[in-house]
Design an enzyme around this catalytic site. Structure first.
Site, PDB file in Angstrom:
ATOM      1  N   LEU A 301       4.492  22.190 -36.488  1.00 47.67           N
ATOM      2  CA  LEU A 301       4.824  21.868 -37.861  1.00 47.67           C
ATOM      3  C   LEU A 301       3.555  21.554 -38.635  1.00 47.67           C
ATOM      4  O   LEU A 301       3.319  22.063 -39.715  1.00 47.67           O
ATOM      5  CB  LEU A 301       5.740  20.642 -37.857  1.00 47.67           C
ATOM      6  CG  LEU A 301       6.677  20.517 -39.047  1.00 47.67           C
ATOM      7  CD1 LEU A 301       7.749  21.582 -38.941  1.00 47.67           C
ATOM      8  CD2 LEU A 301       7.286  19.131 -39.080  1.00 47.67           C
ATOM      9  N   VAL A 321      -7.542  20.676 -29.931  1.00 48.31           N
ATOM     10  CA  VAL A 321      -8.498  20.477 -28.856  1.00 48.31           C
ATOM     11  C   VAL A 321      -7.849  19.809 -27.659  1.00 48.31           C
ATOM     12  O   VAL A 321      -8.076  20.192 -26.524  1.00 48.31           O
ATOM     13  CB  VAL A 321      -9.724  19.686 -29.340  1.00 48.31           C
ATOM     14  CG1 VAL A 321     -10.582  19.289 -28.172  1.00 48.31           C
ATOM     15  CG2 VAL A 321     -10.519  20.550 -30.286  1.00 48.31           C
ATOM     16  N   SER A 322      -6.984  18.852 -27.904  1.00 51.82           N
ATOM     17  CA  SER A 322      -6.342  18.186 -26.778  1.00 51.82           C
ATOM     18  C   SER A 322      -5.509  19.200 -26.005  1.00 51.82           C
ATOM     19  O   SER A 322      -5.379  19.123 -24.791  1.00 51.82           O
ATOM     20  CB  SER A 322      -5.476  17.029 -27.265  1.00 51.82           C
ATOM     21  OG  SER A 322      -4.357  17.529 -27.945  1.00 51.82           O
ATOM     22  N   LYS A 366     -20.752  32.649 -25.223  1.00 49.87           N
ATOM     23  CA  LYS A 366     -21.097  32.805 -26.625  1.00 49.87           C
ATOM     24  C   LYS A 366     -21.528  31.465 -27.193  1.00 49.87           C
ATOM     25  O   LYS A 366     -20.783  30.488 -27.125  1.00 49.87           O
ATOM     26  CB  LYS A 366     -19.876  33.322 -27.383  1.00 49.87           C
ATOM     27  CG  LYS A 366     -20.103  33.612 -28.841  1.00 49.87           C
ATOM     28  CD  LYS A 366     -18.870  34.292 -29.350  1.00 49.87           C
ATOM     29  CE  LYS A 366     -18.966  34.706 -30.789  1.00 49.87           C
ATOM     30  NZ  LYS A 366     -17.723  35.359 -31.204  1.00 49.87           N
ATOM     31  N   ASP A 457     -12.409  42.006 -38.179  1.00 52.65           N
ATOM     32  CA  ASP A 457     -13.662  42.698 -37.882  1.00 52.65           C
ATOM     33  C   ASP A 457     -13.464  43.702 -36.746  1.00 52.65           C
ATOM     34  O   ASP A 457     -14.236  43.745 -35.800  1.00 52.65           O
ATOM     35  CB  ASP A 457     -14.748  41.672 -37.542  1.00 52.65           C
ATOM     36  CG  ASP A 457     -16.162  42.250 -37.696  1.00 52.65           C
ATOM     37  OD1 ASP A 457     -16.313  43.278 -38.387  1.00 52.65           O
ATOM     38  OD2 ASP A 457     -17.098  41.692 -37.107  1.00 52.65           O
TER      39      ASP A 457
END
Ligand SMILES: *[C@@H]1O[C@H](CO)[C@@H](O)[C@H](O)[C@H]1NC(C)=O
Ligand SMILES: *[C@@H]1O[C@H](CO)[C@@H](O)[C@H](O)[C@H]1NC(C)=O
Ligand SMILES: *[C@@H]1O[C@H](CO)[C@@H](O)[C@H](O)[C@H]1NC(C)=O
Ligand SMILES: *[C@@H]1O[C@H](CO)[C@@H](O)[C@H](O)[C@H]1NC(C)=O
Ligand SMILES: *[C@@H]1O[C@H](CO)[C@@H](O)[C@H](O)[C@H]1NC(C)=O
Ligand SMILES: *[C@@H]1O[C@H](CO)[C@@H](O)[C@H](O)[C@H]1NC(C)=O
Ligand SMILES: *[C@@H]1O[C@H](CO)[C@@H](O)[C@H](O)[C@H]1NC(C)=O
Length: 625
Positions: A301, A321-322, A366, A457
């Site tokens: 949400l 992230v968590s 990267k 891209d």
């Protein structure tokens, strides 16, 4: 033989130079023909920015400035902190204009870096006037002469298309490691000096001198080394002649200012996401146990609402992230350093991607700048056999760098196979398989991710081939998820960019469809998306499928990759692929097919091949490289 008058004239001269040039250096010649670069510096080409000042009468709106630099208005408004691409500008309003910087060898002894911008001569234009007025001394008439050897400066005609080489530089590996992500092209004004420029960009004067030397004269281009663009105060009257003369030893304070600025200044591009994100992430690491409990639904949400303000963004990023923490392996920075020989150039694959051996497994690593989080956020939502897989990541708490670790794809890019390994041959069946793989990958991100992801891209160098010559889409660095309010200011790749995106910055799944059409043309023709003369491939197929069947087949046969004709191939299948490519390239995005239609149509075309007995792949293809 020093007498009074000599002394007097000497000091007069001294003062004259001091006042005129702000710096008491002897007159070194400015780089009128451009700035040399090293052809083997792997960081070219790069995306960078030129600092530009809106100016009356012609260049007081974003549309005409965008035209001048062949970008969309949005590509300027976003990095420049202008809320709407249609807002009018005031005289001297400061702007950051994105440019693509390349290092080009013009003759055996002469290699310079510049952004290659085409300009169509209008009545009254001369190389000098356009360089000094329109491009505001970001280039010089001398360098224009050098890059346009076929034009006689005194015999220009209205309509001539001239390349104006806007001066630029890409940071080298050392600079990138020191977090110099951009060298912004900046024309020094007579009212300014290096310390006023430095304070405008929030850096030390010495940093500018390190890159440019200190005998810079007014109207010379200098390159300002920054980790990220400073936020511009809009509207404001530039050039600022802020009287702060910063002393070159206020590192911590400077850092504080930058971080403070980034945090304080609301949503202004991804630099903020990174800065904020890294802070939050560090917090999260410190308070590991105090984990945020956000259930799946609530999380979605929140994401769907999009980061309307900083608070939302923080929550979203935390959630994202968590989420990653248990889904991905977290690598240690020491592991990565060891794997890549401290990110040595020998391990560089391309751009900022390194090949590394971590405990016997090969990975592609990267090194990320500010766009890291977007890619991480997007990649953790996708999982498909035709997309390069993210294995893990690493955040270096020391310098807030971010690293993404991917599966390593053995056979390199489709671009290399089509255009570099001249004696390697991809047969038609393999090419068609590759097209279907890419179409499947795109269909997945367009249809099965919420919110939808647009890659932005798609090009042959972002399509990687595994040991079985099956294709995977790589490089989501510019990708964007549909309803994320934070936009990246990016330039796609010339030759692949959909016209509506170039004109208005409209992002939709149909821009990927367009780029896919160009890749399909590359597969059929074996030609590059943009040729040496800068002509785009897609413009050359107009009308190729007009007329009766016989004519169409004849024309396509003439145009397609001759190597393909050596095998017994089904022209029916080639014609069908050609038809799909043409449909993808429709000027009107709404008339282009969806990836779902394309996958279906291509698979049918694949069926046409099934009767041709051709063992999947020749061994030479698989063993190459
Ligand atoms: C790049 O070229 C320069 C000379 O042009 C040479 O001195 C240098 O060693 C080269 N560097 C690499 C990494 O090849
Ligand atoms: C290369 O071009 C530069 C600039 O036009 C010129 O000064 C130089 O003489 C050229 N060198 C050679 C070897 O042609
Ligand atoms: C560019 O430089 C010339 C002097 O070389 C100067 O007269 C002119 O005003 C400059 N143009 C701009 C837009 O600053
Ligand atoms: C990178 O650029 C800096 C500044 O121009 C220079 O001092 C340094 O030698 C360069 N490093 C490499 C590896 O070329
Ligand atoms: C962005 O522009 C607005 C005015 O349009 C200004 O209030 C704000 O301070 C600017 N942001 C930054 C970071 O300078
Ligand atoms: C640079 O310019 C500012 C005002 O624009 C002035 O206060 C400062 O003294 C100048 N610094 C030098 C080194 O000339
Ligand atoms: C610059 O781009 C044009 C087309 O956009 C191309 O024709 C030309 O060769 C390029 N020039 C250089 C020196 O890269």
């Amino acid at each position: 033989m020093r007498n009074k008058s000599q002394c007097l004239s000497f000091s007069l001269l001294f003062f004259f130079i001091f006042f005129l040039f702000s710096y008491h250096q002897s007159q070194a010649q400015p780089s009128t023909t451009g700035y040399t670069c090293s052809a083997n510096q792997t960081t070219y080409p790069c995306q960078t920015y030129a600092f530009y000042r809106a100016s009356a009468p012609d260049l007081l709106d974003l549309a005409s400035i965008a035209d001048l630099f062949s970008v969309s208005r949005r590509m300027i408004s976003e990095p420049s902190n202008i809320s709407s691409p249609s807002s009018p500008l005031i005289q001297n309003q400061p702007l950051f204009v994105p440019i693509t910087c390349s290092c080009k060898t013009l003759n055996a002894s002469y290699t310079i870096s510049f952004a290659n911008l085409s300009y169509t001569i209008k009545s009254g234009d001369t190389f000098y006037l356009v360089s000094t007025n329109k491009y505001q001394n970001l280039t010089t008439y001398q360098s224009v002469e050098v890059v346009n050897p076929t034009f006689v400066p005194t015999k220009l005609e209205v309509g001539d298309v001239i390349i104006f080489p806007v001066f630029c530089k890409c940071p080298n590996q050392t600079q990138l490691r020191n977090r110099v992500n951009y060298l912004v092209s900046y024309v020094l004004q007579p009212s300014e000096n290096l310390s006023s420029v430095a304070s405008r960009f929030g850096i030390e004067t010495q940093a500018i001198i390190d890159v440019n030397g200190n005998n810079i004269r007014p109207f010379d281009t200098l390159f300002v080394p920054v980790a990220r663009l400073p936020e511009l105060k809009q509207p404001a009257v530039a050039p600022s002649t802020s009287p702060s003369a910063e002393t070159p030893s206020r590192k911590t304070e400077r850092k504080g200012v930058i971080i403070g600025l980034s945090i304080g200044l609301g949503i202004c591009g991804a630099s903020l996401v990174l800065a904020a994100g890294m802070w939050i992430y560090r917090e999260a690491l410190l308070k590991k146990k105090r984990e945020i409990e956000i259930d799946q639904e609530k999380q979605k949400l929140q994401f769907n609402k999009g980061g309307k303000d900083l608070k939302d963004m923080e929550v979203n990023f935390m959630a994202d992230v968590s989420d990653c923490l248990d889904k991905y392996r977290i690598f240690k920075i020491e592991e990565l350093r060891e794997a890549t020989d401290s990110f040595s150039e020998d391990c560089l694959i391309q751009g900022s991607v390194y090949k590394g051996n971590i405990h016997g497994e090969i990975y592609a690593i990267k090194m990320m700048k500010w766009n890291a989080c977007e890619e991480l956020k997007i990649l953790q939502k996708v999982n498909h056999g035709n997309l390069v897989k993210l294995e893990g990541f690493c955040i270096d708490p020391e310098d807030a760098n971010c690293y993404l670790i991917y599966e390593y794809i053995e056979n390199g890019s489709l671009h290399s196979w089509l255009h570099e390994y001249k004696n390697e041959n991809l047969n038609w069946k393999t090419r068609l398989r590759i097209a279907i793989d890419v179409a499947n990958g795109l269909q997945y991100i367009h249809e099965h991710t919420r919110p939808r992801v647009v890659h932005k891209d798609i090009k042959s160098s972002n399509i990687l081939l595994d040991s079985n010559m099956r294709a995977k889409i790589a490089n989501f660095g510019l990708a964007k998820s549909g309803c994320n309010a934070i936009t990246m200011h990016i330039v796609g790749t010339q030759g692949y960019i959909a016209p509506e995106y170039l004109a208005d910055g409209v992002v939709s799944t149909k821009m990927d469809v367009f780029s896919f059409g160009v890749v399909l043309l590359e597969l059929i023709s074996g030609k590059e998306a943009i040729d040496e003369e800068g002509k785009v491939l897609w413009a050359k197929v107009e009308g190729i499928l007009e007329g009766n069947e016989e004519r169409k087949v004849k024309r396509v046969k003439e145009w397609m990759d001759k190597i393909l004709l050596q095998d017994s191939i089904s022209m029916e299948s080639v014609m069908s692929a050609m038809g799909i490519a043409i449909a993808c390239l429709h000027k009107d995005p709404s008339k282009r097919p969806s990836m779902v239609d394309i996958v279906y149509a291509l698979s049918k075309s694949d069926d046409l091949l099934s009767d041709i007995s051709d063992d999947a792949l020749s061994s030479s293809q698989v063993s190459a490289r």
